[in-house]
Design a protein around this motif. Structure first.
Motif, PDB file in Angstrom:
ATOM      1  N   PRO A 248      18.987  -2.124  22.717  1.00 43.70           N
ATOM      2  CA  PRO A 248      20.087  -2.326  23.667  1.00 43.70           C
ATOM      3  C   PRO A 248      21.448  -2.261  22.974  1.00 43.70           C
ATOM      4  CG  PRO A 248      18.372  -3.973  23.983  1.00 43.70           C
ATOM      5  CD  PRO A 248      18.032  -3.244  22.723  1.00 43.70           C
ATOM      6  N   ASN A 249      22.374  -1.522  23.599  1.00 45.56           N
ATOM      7  CA  ASN A 249      23.769  -1.412  23.149  1.00 45.56           C
ATOM      8  C   ASN A 249      23.915  -0.773  21.773  1.00 45.56           C
ATOM      9  OD1 ASN A 249      24.764  -2.778  25.491  1.00 45.56           O
ATOM     10  ND2 ASN A 249      24.129  -4.712  24.554  1.00 45.56           N
ATOM     11  N   ALA A 250      22.871  -0.091  21.295  1.00 39.97           N
ATOM     12  CA  ALA A 250      22.977   0.577  19.991  1.00 39.97           C
ATOM     13  C   ALA A 250      23.957   1.727  20.074  1.00 39.97           C
ATOM     14  CB  ALA A 250      21.602   1.077  19.551  1.00 39.97           C
ATOM     15  N   LEU A 251      24.552   2.057  18.939  1.00 39.38           N
ATOM     16  CA  LEU A 251      25.461   3.197  18.828  1.00 39.38           C
ATOM     17  C   LEU A 251      24.716   4.314  18.103  1.00 39.38           C
ATOM     18  CD1 LEU A 251      28.450   4.181  19.213  1.00 39.38           C
ATOM     19  CD2 LEU A 251      28.866   3.348  16.888  1.00 39.38           C
ATOM     20  N   TYR A 252      25.011   5.570  18.470  1.00 38.05           N
ATOM     21  CA  TYR A 252      24.310   6.704  17.886  1.00 38.05           C
ATOM     22  C   TYR A 252      25.316   7.709  17.329  1.00 38.05           C
ATOM     23  CZ  TYR A 252      20.346   4.846  20.483  1.00 38.05           C
ATOM     24  OH  TYR A 252      19.366   4.023  20.966  1.00 38.05           O
ATOM     25  N   GLY A 253      24.911   8.357  16.244  1.00 32.74           N
ATOM     26  CA  GLY A 253      25.736   9.392  15.637  1.00 32.74           C
ATOM     27  C   GLY A 253      24.867  10.305  14.798  1.00 32.74           C
ATOM     28  N   TRP A 254      25.469  11.332  14.231  1.00 29.89           N
ATOM     29  CA  TRP A 254      24.726  12.222  13.344  1.00 29.89           C
ATOM     30  C   TRP A 254      25.662  12.780  12.282  1.00 29.89           C
ATOM     31  CZ3 TRP A 254      25.905  17.360  12.557  1.00 29.89           C
ATOM     32  CH2 TRP A 254      26.767  17.965  13.477  1.00 29.89           C
ATOM     33  N   SER A 255      25.078  13.112  11.157  1.00 29.56           N
ATOM     34  CA  SER A 255      25.797  13.770  10.061  1.00 29.56           C
ATOM     35  C   SER A 255      24.832  14.735   9.396  1.00 29.56           C
ATOM     36  CB  SER A 255      26.323  12.749   9.046  1.00 29.56           C
ATOM     37  OG  SER A 255      25.255  12.109   8.373  1.00 29.56           O
ATOM     38  N   ASP A 256      25.358  15.610   8.579  1.00 30.25           N
ATOM     39  CA  ASP A 256      24.493  16.584   7.910  1.00 30.25           C
ATOM     40  C   ASP A 256      23.427  15.906   7.065  1.00 30.25           C
ATOM     41  OD1 ASP A 256      25.802  18.693   9.054  1.00 30.25           O
ATOM     42  OD2 ASP A 256      27.176  18.991   7.380  1.00 30.25           O
ATOM     43  N   SER A 257      23.795  14.825   6.408  1.00 29.87           N
ATOM     44  CA  SER A 257      22.868  14.138   5.512  1.00 29.87           C
ATOM     45  C   SER A 257      22.057  13.050   6.207  1.00 29.87           C
ATOM     46  CB  SER A 257      23.638  13.510   4.348  1.00 29.87           C
ATOM     47  OG  SER A 257      24.536  12.516   4.827  1.00 29.87           O
ATOM     48  N   GLY A 258      22.495  12.663   7.410  1.00 26.98           N
ATOM     49  CA  GLY A 258      21.847  11.533   8.065  1.00 26.98           C
ATOM     50  C   GLY A 258      22.307  10.203   7.512  1.00 26.98           C
ATOM     51  N   CYS A 259      23.424  10.194   6.800  1.00 26.84           N
ATOM     52  CA  CYS A 259      23.977   8.964   6.208  1.00 26.84           C
ATOM     53  C   CYS A 259      25.394   8.743   6.739  1.00 26.84           C
ATOM     54  CB  CYS A 259      23.996   9.054   4.683  1.00 26.84           C
ATOM     55  SG  CYS A 259      22.368   9.219   3.930  1.00 26.84           S
ATOM     56  N   ILE A 260      25.883   7.545   6.562  1.00 26.68           N
ATOM     57  CA  ILE A 260      27.223   7.198   7.010  1.00 26.68           C
ATOM     58  C   ILE A 260      28.258   7.995   6.229  1.00 26.68           C
ATOM     59  CG2 ILE A 260      27.561   5.292   5.389  1.00 26.68           C
ATOM     60  CD1 ILE A 260      28.509   5.158   9.086  1.00 26.68           C
ATOM     61  N   ASN A 261      29.345   8.369   6.900  1.00 25.97           N
ATOM     62  CA  ASN A 261      30.497   8.968   6.236  1.00 25.97           C
ATOM     63  C   ASN A 261      31.758   8.339   6.822  1.00 25.97           C
ATOM     64  OD1 ASN A 261      31.038  10.300   8.714  1.00 25.97           O
ATOM     65  ND2 ASN A 261      29.813  12.081   8.076  1.00 25.97           N
ATOM     66  N   SER A 262      32.927   8.763   6.367  1.00 26.57           N
ATOM     67  CA  SER A 262      34.161   8.100   6.773  1.00 26.57           C
ATOM     68  C   SER A 262      34.421   8.232   8.271  1.00 26.57           C
ATOM     69  CB  SER A 262      35.349   8.650   5.981  1.00 26.57           C
ATOM     70  OG  SER A 262      35.502  10.034   6.202  1.00 26.57           O
ATOM     71  N   ASP A 263      34.120   9.387   8.862  1.00 27.63           N
ATOM     72  CA  ASP A 263      34.344   9.571  10.299  1.00 27.63           C
ATOM     73  C   ASP A 263      33.410   8.687  11.122  1.00 27.63           C
ATOM     74  OD1 ASP A 263      36.371  11.416   9.929  1.00 27.63           O
ATOM     75  OD2 ASP A 263      35.010  13.138   9.943  1.00 27.63           O
ATOM     76  N   LEU A 264      32.147   8.622  10.713  1.00 26.91           N
ATOM     77  CA  LEU A 264      31.198   7.779  11.438  1.00 26.91           C
ATOM     78  C   LEU A 264      31.532   6.296  11.276  1.00 26.91           C
ATOM     79  CD1 LEU A 264      27.805   9.581  10.675  1.00 26.91           C
ATOM     80  CD2 LEU A 264      29.156   9.669  12.778  1.00 26.91           C
ATOM     81  N   PHE A 265      31.982   5.917  10.082  1.00 28.63           N
ATOM     82  CA  PHE A 265      32.344   4.518   9.860  1.00 28.63           C
ATOM     83  C   PHE A 265      33.553   4.144  10.711  1.00 28.63           C
ATOM     84  CE2 PHE A 265      34.192   0.903   7.584  1.00 28.63           C
ATOM     85  CZ  PHE A 265      33.072   0.106   7.397  1.00 28.63           C
ATOM     86  N   LYS A 266      34.504   5.068  10.839  1.00 24.57           N
ATOM     87  CA  LYS A 266      35.673   4.811  11.689  1.00 24.57           C
ATOM     88  C   LYS A 266      35.240   4.617  13.144  1.00 24.57           C
ATOM     89  CE  LYS A 266      38.449   8.186  12.825  1.00 24.57           C
ATOM     90  NZ  LYS A 266      39.509   9.231  12.780  1.00 24.57           N
ATOM     91  N   LYS A 267      34.338   5.480  13.616  1.00 22.58           N
ATOM     92  CA  LYS A 267      33.824   5.355  14.985  1.00 22.58           C
ATOM     93  C   LYS A 267      33.134   4.009  15.170  1.00 22.58           C
ATOM     94  CE  LYS A 267      30.331   7.423  18.056  1.00 22.58           C
ATOM     95  NZ  LYS A 267      29.305   8.490  18.175  1.00 22.58           N
ATOM     96  N   TRP A 268      32.305   3.616  14.191  1.00 23.71           N
ATOM     97  CA  TRP A 268      31.591   2.340  14.294  1.00 23.71           C
ATOM     98  C   TRP A 268      32.561   1.177  14.316  1.00 23.71           C
ATOM     99  CZ3 TRP A 268      31.466  -1.721  10.725  1.00 23.71           C
ATOM    100  CH2 TRP A 268      30.544  -2.743  11.007  1.00 23.71           C
TER     101      TRP A 268
END
Length: 432
Positions: A248-268
Motif C-alpha cells: 500500500p502507498n508504495a512508490l515505483y520507479g526505474w533506472s538502467d541499473s535498477g538502483c537509486i540515482n539522484s533523479d529518483l532520490f529527488k522524486k522520493w
C-alpha cells in the motif's frame, strides 16, 4: 579547454589603473557638457574608449569588464553556502559534484539551453574568486571496499556530527523524528527446474535473464515506516498489476541499473518522504553517502522543510546503517520463504519481474509486525544512533588511526580531490 598555465597568463595581464569612481566623475562631466570625452578621459585618467562606451550606452555604468559571469554572484554565494552545509553534514563535495550543482543552477537560469557551459575554465575561475572561502584537499587515502575494519576517525567524526545535530535541534529524546533510509537489492532469475542428471546438471540461466530490483526503505527509530520505493531495472513490468498488487502507498520507479540515482532520490524525497512523514519538525534523515544521490534541489527542499540530512561515512554502512543490521536480512528470508525457494542466496531469487511486487507486499508485512518493529529499533540501538551511544560500536570493528597509512599507488588527481569550505575547516556552523 584552456590549461591552467593559459589561465595564469590571463591573470598576470596588466590590471586597470583607473577606478570606477574616476569613471563616474568623468561621465558626469561629459554628460553635463562641461568637457569632451577626450578631455575628461585625460583629466580623470580613464581610457577614452571605455568612457565613450558608457556615454553612448553600449556599456552600463558600474558593470564589470569581460564576458558575463555564467552564474550570478548571488548564486555563487549560494553555492559556497551549500558546500559548507554539505561538508558540515558529512558530505564534502568533490570537484565534479560542485560543477554538477553549479550546472543545475545554470540550467535553471537558461532553460532553453540544452547543455551547460560550465567546465574547467569556470572551475578554475571559481576557485580563484572563492579562494578565501574554499579549500581543496586530497580525499582520504583509504582502501576502498567494505572491509572487516573501518577507520576509527570516520566513525568518530560521524558521531561528532550526530551529537552536534541532536543537541542543536533537540532530537535526543525524539526517536520518531529520526529516520534512516537505505537501499537493498533483489537479483531475480528464472525459476529452477529439476532435470535428470543425464540431461543436465541443473538449470542454468541464459545470459541477460536476470533483473535487478532495488527497495529504498525508510524507518524511524521508533520502527514506523515510510512506504517503500520499488525501483525496477531498465523498465517497468508490463501492465499495471505491479502497482495494484504491491505494498500500500508504495512508490515505483526505474533506472538502467535498477538502483537509486539522484533523479529518483529527488522524486522520493520531494513527492514521497515529505508527503508521508507528517508535519512535525525538525527531522533527521540519515543515509549512506557512498553513492551520493543528493542533488541541489534535495538540499534546498530539506533546508526549507527543516529536515537535516546526515550522510554516513563511506563503506561503514555495515556497522552504522540501522536497516542493514537486521531488517534487510529478515526481509530476504521472508521473501525466500514465500516463494518456496530454500536455495535462494542473499540476493538471488527465482521469481519474475511481474510477480515481484505481489510477493514483496507479503514480505513487507513483517516490517509492520512486532518482530519487525523490534528489529528496526534494535538496529538503531546497535548502531548507537538512538539512544545516542558512541560506545555501541565495538573497537574490534575499528581500525586505529596509527595503523592507517597512505594507499600505495599514484597521487590523487584533481578529479579525486575533495572540496571543503574554510568554514568547515575552522568548525563554523552552517547558516540556516
Amino acid at each position: 579547454m584552456p590549461s591552467r598555465n593559459h589561465l595564469d597568463k590571463i591573470g598576470r595581464r596588466k590590471k586597470k589603473k583607473w577606478t570606477e569612481e574616476a569613471m563616474e566623475r568623468a561621465l558626469v562631466e561629459v554628460k553635463s557638457g562641461r568637457c569632451t570625452v577626450r578631455q575628461a578621459a585625460k583629466d580623470f585618467g580613464v581610457p577614452k574608449s571605455s568612457l565613450g562606451d558608457r556615454v553612448s550606452g553600449r556599456v552600463t555604468p558600474g558593470s564589470r569588464s569581460g564576458p558575463a559571469q555564467l552564474i550570478t554572484a548571488a548564486d555563487e554565494e549560494l553555492l559556497v553556502e551549500f558546500s559548507l552545509y554539505m561538508s558540515k553534514h558529512g558530505f564534502p563535495l568533490t570537484k565534479q559534484q560542485l560543477v554538477s550543482f553549479a550546472s543545475s543552477i545554470y540550467k535553471r537560469q537558461h532553460r532553453r539551453v540544452a547543455f551547460s557551459k560550465l567546465g574547467q575554465t569556470w572551475w578554475l575561475n571559481f576557485r580563484k574568486r572563492q579562494e578565501k572561502n574554499i579549500s581543496i584537499q586530497p580525499a582520504d587515502s583509504v582502501v576502498r571496499g567494505r572491509t572487516v575494519c573501518v577507520r576509527k576517525e570516520a566513525v568518530d567524526h560521524f558521531f561528532h556530527l550526530l551529537n552536534n545535530v541532536m543537541d542543536t535541534h533537540g532530537l535526543r529524546d525524539k526517536p520518531h523524528h529520526i529516520f534512516n533510509c537505505n537501499e537493498t537489492g533483489f537479483q531475480l532469475g528464472r525459476k529452477r527446474v529439476n532435470l535428470p542428471k543425464s540431461a543436465s546438471l541443473g538449470y542454468k540461466a541464459a545470459p541477460g535473464s536476470r533483473d535487478h530490483i532495488s527497495i529504498l526503505a525508510c524507518f524511524s527509530a521508533t520502527g514506523n515506516d515510510i512506504p517503500p520505493y520499488i525501483i525496477y531495472s531498465k523498465a517497468y513490468p508490463g501492465g499495471v498489476c505491479y502497482k495494484t498488487q504491491g505494498p500500500p502507498n508504495a512508490l515505483y520507479g526505474w533506472s538502467d541499473s535498477g538502483c537509486i540515482n539522484s533523479d529518483l532520490f529527488k522524486k522520493w524525497f520531494l513527492k514521497h518522504f515529505l508527503v508521508h512523514v507528517g508535519k512535525e519538525r525538525p527531522l533527521l534523515l540519515i543515509f549512506d553517502g557512498h553513492k551520493s544521490p543528493v542533488n541541489l534541489e534535495v538540499v534546498e527542499a530539506a533546508r526549507n522543510e527543516d529536515v537535516i540530512l546526515l550522510c554516513l561515512p563511506s563503506h561503514c554502512s555495515h556497522i552504522l546503517q540501522p536497516l542493514d543490521t537486521g531488517l534487510f536480512v529478515l526481509l530476504k528470508q521472508r521473501f525466500a520463504a514465500l516463494i518456496g525457494d530454500g536455495c535462494a542466496t542473499d540476493t538471488h531469487f527465482a521469481v519474475s519481474k511481474k510477480e515481484f511486487s505481489g510477493v514483496f507486499k507479503e514480505t513487507y508485512q513483517v516490517a509492520k509486525e512486532e518482530e519487525g518493529v523490534q528489529i528496526v529499533r534494535e538496529g538503531f540501538r546497535k548502531c548507537g544512533i538512538y539512544p545516542l551511544n558512541h560506545f555501541a560500536i565495538s573497537d574490534g570493528n575499528l581500525m586505529p588511526s596509527h595503523n592507517m597509512g597512505p594507499v600505495a599507488g599514484p597521487t590523487l588527481s584533481t578529479a579525486a580531490q575533495v572540496l571543503h569550505t574554510v568554514g568547515d575547516l575552522t568548525g563554523a556552523e552552517p547558516t540556516s
